[in-house]
Design a protein around this motif. Structure first.
Motif, mmCIF file in Angstrom:
data_model
loop_
_atom_site.group_PDB
_atom_site.id
_atom_site.type_symbol
_atom_site.label_atom_id
_atom_site.label_comp_id
_atom_site.label_asym_id
_atom_site.label_seq_id
_atom_site.Cartn_x
_atom_site.Cartn_y
_atom_site.Cartn_z
ATOM 1 N N ILE A 178 0.818 -1.218 0.000
ATOM 2 C CA ILE A 178 0.000 0.000 0.000
ATOM 3 C C ILE A 178 0.853 1.270 0.000
ATOM 4 O O ILE A 178 0.659 2.138 -0.849
ATOM 5 C CB ILE A 178 -0.998 -0.018 1.181
ATOM 6 N N PRO A 179 1.826 1.436 0.958
ATOM 7 C CA PRO A 179 2.640 2.668 0.898
ATOM 8 C C PRO A 179 3.466 2.791 -0.377
ATOM 9 O O PRO A 179 3.640 3.895 -0.903
ATOM 10 C CB PRO A 179 3.523 2.575 2.142
ATOM 11 N N LYS A 180 3.950 1.655 -0.904
ATOM 12 C CA LYS A 180 4.714 1.705 -2.155
ATOM 13 C C LYS A 180 3.825 2.201 -3.304
ATOM 14 O O LYS A 180 4.244 3.027 -4.119
ATOM 15 C CB LYS A 180 5.274 0.323 -2.487
ATOM 16 N N ALA A 181 2.597 1.681 -3.352
ATOM 17 C CA ALA A 181 1.677 2.090 -4.414
ATOM 18 C C ALA A 181 1.275 3.552 -4.240
ATOM 19 O O ALA A 181 1.120 4.285 -5.233
ATOM 20 C CB ALA A 181 0.439 1.186 -4.391
ATOM 21 N N TRP A 182 1.119 3.993 -2.992
ATOM 22 C CA TRP A 182 0.758 5.392 -2.741
ATOM 23 C C TRP A 182 1.877 6.329 -3.195
ATOM 24 O O TRP A 182 1.615 7.366 -3.822
ATOM 25 C CB TRP A 182 0.464 5.590 -1.256
ATOM 26 N N ILE A 183 3.116 5.979 -2.911
ATOM 27 C CA ILE A 183 4.265 6.781 -3.352
ATOM 28 C C ILE A 183 4.317 6.823 -4.884
ATOM 29 O O ILE A 183 4.602 7.864 -5.487
ATOM 30 C CB ILE A 183 5.574 6.235 -2.763
ATOM 31 N N ASN A 184 4.037 5.683 -5.514
ATOM 32 C CA ASN A 184 3.978 5.637 -6.975
ATOM 33 C C ASN A 184 2.939 6.622 -7.499
ATOM 34 O O ASN A 184 3.178 7.349 -8.473
ATOM 35 C CB ASN A 184 3.635 4.207 -7.415
ATOM 36 N N SER A 185 1.775 6.683 -6.842
ATOM 37 C CA SER A 185 0.710 7.604 -7.251
ATOM 38 C C SER A 185 1.143 9.053 -7.092
ATOM 39 O O SER A 185 0.854 9.894 -7.949
ATOM 40 C CB SER A 185 -0.554 7.338 -6.431
ATOM 41 N N VAL A 186 1.829 9.354 -5.990
ATOM 42 C CA VAL A 186 2.312 10.717 -5.755
ATOM 43 C C VAL A 186 3.297 11.134 -6.847
ATOM 44 O O VAL A 186 3.222 12.251 -7.381
ATOM 45 C CB VAL A 186 2.967 10.827 -4.361
ATOM 46 N N ILE A 187 4.208 10.232 -7.199
ATOM 47 C CA ILE A 187 5.206 10.544 -8.227
ATOM 48 C C ILE A 187 4.534 10.758 -9.582
ATOM 49 O O ILE A 187 4.844 11.714 -10.308
ATOM 50 C CB ILE A 187 6.263 9.427 -8.304
ATOM 51 N N CYS A 188 3.585 9.877 -9.944
ATOM 52 C CA CYS A 188 2.862 10.041 -11.216
ATOM 53 C C CYS A 188 2.052 11.333 -11.225
ATOM 54 O O CYS A 188 2.000 12.043 -12.234
ATOM 55 C CB CYS A 188 1.951 8.840 -11.453
ATOM 56 N N HIS A 189 1.425 11.643 -10.097
ATOM 57 C CA HIS A 189 0.654 12.887 -9.949
ATOM 58 C C HIS A 189 1.562 14.096 -10.197
ATOM 59 O O HIS A 189 1.224 15.004 -10.965
ATOM 60 C CB HIS A 189 0.085 12.918 -8.527
ATOM 61 N N ALA A 190 2.721 14.082 -9.553
ATOM 62 C CA ALA A 190 3.663 15.192 -9.704
ATOM 63 C C ALA A 190 4.168 15.297 -11.136
ATOM 64 O O ALA A 190 4.257 16.394 -11.709
ATOM 65 C CB ALA A 190 4.831 15.005 -8.737
ATOM 66 N N LEU A 191 4.480 14.146 -11.744
ATOM 67 C CA LEU A 191 5.038 14.150 -13.099
ATOM 68 C C LEU A 191 4.037 14.702 -14.110
ATOM 69 O O LEU A 191 4.398 15.499 -14.991
ATOM 70 C CB LEU A 191 5.453 12.731 -13.486
ATOM 71 N N VAL A 192 2.780 14.322 -13.995
ATOM 72 C CA VAL A 192 1.757 14.837 -14.917
ATOM 73 C C VAL A 192 1.629 16.349 -14.775
ATOM 74 O O VAL A 192 1.560 17.082 -15.773
ATOM 75 C CB VAL A 192 0.405 14.139 -14.659
ATOM 76 N N ASN A 193 1.597 16.845 -13.542
ATOM 77 C CA ASN A 193 1.476 18.287 -13.332
ATOM 78 C C ASN A 193 2.690 19.050 -13.855
ATOM 79 O O ASN A 193 2.564 20.161 -14.385
ATOM 80 C CB ASN A 193 1.257 18.593 -11.851
ATOM 81 N N VAL A 194 3.875 18.452 -13.717
ATOM 82 C CA VAL A 194 5.091 19.090 -14.229
ATOM 83 C C VAL A 194 5.070 19.126 -15.753
ATOM 84 O O VAL A 194 5.377 20.154 -16.369
ATOM 85 C CB VAL A 194 6.347 18.357 -13.712
ATOM 86 N N LEU A 195 4.703 18.008 -16.384
ATOM 87 C CA LEU A 195 4.656 17.961 -17.848
ATOM 88 C C LEU A 195 3.620 18.937 -18.399
ATOM 89 O O LEU A 195 3.847 19.572 -19.435
ATOM 90 C CB LEU A 195 4.334 16.535 -18.316
ATOM 91 N N SER A 196 2.488 19.069 -17.718
ATOM 92 C CA SER A 196 1.467 20.016 -18.186
ATOM 93 C C SER A 196 1.919 21.458 -17.996
ATOM 94 O O SER A 196 1.505 22.349 -18.752
ATOM 95 C CB SER A 196 0.143 19.771 -17.455
ATOM 96 N N SER A 197 2.780 21.710 -16.989
ATOM 97 C CA SER A 197 3.298 23.066 -16.757
ATOM 98 C C SER A 197 4.390 23.444 -17.745
ATOM 99 O O SER A 197 4.650 24.629 -17.956
ATOM 100 C CB SER A 197 3.860 23.176 -15.331
ATOM 101 N N ALA A 198 5.045 22.433 -18.356
ATOM 102 C CA ALA A 198 6.176 22.694 -19.244
ATOM 103 C C ALA A 198 5.756 23.494 -20.477
ATOM 104 O O ALA A 198 6.585 24.150 -21.114
ATOM 105 C CB ALA A 198 6.820 21.372 -19.676
ATOM 106 N N TRP A 199 4.456 23.466 -20.819
ATOM 107 C CA TRP A 199 3.976 24.179 -22.000
ATOM 108 C C TRP A 199 4.195 25.686 -21.893
ATOM 109 O O TRP A 199 4.321 26.371 -22.907
ATOM 110 C CB TRP A 199 2.488 23.873 -22.181
ATOM 111 N N GLY A 200 4.284 26.208 -20.685
ATOM 112 C CA GLY A 200 4.431 27.648 -20.505
ATOM 113 C C GLY A 200 5.864 28.140 -20.507
ATOM 114 O O GLY A 200 6.102 29.336 -20.292
ATOM 115 N N TYR A 201 6.842 27.252 -20.745
ATOM 116 C CA TYR A 201 8.253 27.649 -20.727
ATOM 117 C C TYR A 201 8.800 27.772 -22.145
ATOM 118 O O TYR A 201 8.115 27.498 -23.127
ATOM 119 C CB TYR A 201 9.065 26.625 -19.931
ATOM 120 N N SER A 202 10.064 28.168 -22.241
ATOM 121 C CA SER A 202 10.703 28.343 -23.545
ATOM 122 C C SER A 202 10.990 26.986 -24.193
ATOM 123 O O SER A 202 10.833 25.935 -23.575
ATOM 124 C CB SER A 202 11.990 29.157 -23.394
ATOM 125 N N THR A 203 11.493 27.032 -25.420
ATOM 126 C CA THR A 203 11.527 25.872 -26.306
ATOM 127 C C THR A 203 12.142 24.590 -25.743
ATOM 128 O O THR A 203 11.496 23.557 -25.822
ATOM 129 C CB THR A 203 12.231 26.240 -27.628
#
Length: 322
Positions: A178-203
């Motif tokens: 359970i904690p391993k899967a929860w950490i996996n979810s946190v990392i995926c959550h963070a990665l998606v938000n970071v990738l979606s934020s990358a659109w606002g930066y330079s090339t």
């Protein structure tokens, strides 16, 4: 009346998606229970919003936490330390508490707990939709596209929780999952938000955004696989090669299919965003119509190629396992 319309646009897409999964699970819990879990998920969304505000207030006393929103490294830190843990933690609590209450009266199946997780995550999505739409920071199209995302984040720990609670033996190794899967979810959550934020930066950084939809497509595939597992069905096999060289080739095809399929969805999403300000009559102007048809053909071509790769891998797997 406008507020009622916002609530409907915020809640109906997640409820329809919940209904899609409810119809696919044999021996599913009652719809009323799922709606109650959906409401708990919306409440957990408001709780997460409050906790994030408290976290940022306290963090600003210690360091200049507000400035983390203005750099990519700061966004990564904020997502891993604040947003991901708080949001996934609130959703976890919203699943565990009612599950423990129901477990005293009923023997819950792992598929039921997995559905509880999806219901809570979609309730969280509905609350988030309402916040974005109320403040005008996202369009209805943006929020509809993002409907399954929170469910895809939470699927790993929902699966792990279902396996542990439904087990008669309650093995220690299942609890550790359970904690391993929860950490996996946190990392995926963070990665998606970071990738979606990358659109606002330079090339150079902006190119990271092209990894968003392939990653989302992979997470949707993972959620579908976990749904099959909690129902006792065999997983869908794509990698079936007998030699390591053949398996590497098939993994490469899977990645290529995800890139093609994910960016075909991304291309259609960008097309819809581009056309949304236009009136229906303007869509039939010759130059605009040609633009629409060309983009549709390109993206549908990518999608069909990705589907053909998937069918080839499925055919190879069936041939090997017959």
């Amino acid at each position: 009346m406008a507020d009622v319309s916002l609530v409907l646009w915020a809640a109906i897409p997640p409820l329809l998606f919940l209904g899609f999964y409810y119809c696919r699970v044999q021996f599913a819990p009652s719809w009323l229970r799922l709606v109650l879990l959906f409401i708990f998920g919306a409440i957990s969304g408001f709780a997460a919003l409050g906790l994030e505000w408290v976290f940022e207030t306290v963090a600003n006393w210690v360091v200049n936490w507000q400035n983390t929103k203005y750099s990519l490294s700061g966004i990564i830190l904020r997502q891993l330390v604040e947003v991901g843990p708080i949001e996934e933690g609130c959703k976890l609590v919203a699943v565990v508490v009612p599950t423990c209450v129901l477990q005293r009266k009923y023997r819950l199946r792992s598929s039921s707990i997995f559905l509880f997780t999806i219901a809570v995550a979609l309730g969280f999505t509905a609350e988030e939709n309402w916040i974005y739409l109320f403040h005008g920071t996202a369009s209805v199209l943006d929020r509809i596209i993002g409907t399954p995302v929170h469910a895809m984040f939470s699927a790993p720990w929902g699966y792990a929780l279902g396996i542990y609670i439904s087990s008669t033996m309650r093995l220690h190794q299942d609890r550790k999952l359970i904690p391993k899967a929860w950490i996996n979810s946190v990392i995926c959550h963070a990665l998606v938000n970071v990738l979606s934020s990358a659109w606002g930066y330079s090339t150079p950084i902006r190119f990271l955004s092209y990894g968003l939809f392939p990653f989302l497509l992979w997470m949707f595939w993972r959620m579908e696989q976990l749904l099959r597992k909690v129902q006792g069905k065999r997983p869908t096999i794509l990698i079936s090669g007998y030699t390591s060289q053949h398996r590497y080739w098939q993994r490469g095809l899977v990645i290529f299919a995800l890139i093609l399929g994910g960016n075909a969805i991304f291309g259609l999403f960008l097309l819809a965003q581009t056309l949304s300000p236009l009136s229906p009559s303007q869509l039939f102007y010759p130059d605009i119509l040609w633009f629409i048809l060309s983009r549709l053909l390109i993206n549908l071509g990518f999608a069909i190629l990705a589907w053909l790769i998937y069918r080839y891998l499925r055919h190879s797997a069936r041939r090997h396992y017959l």
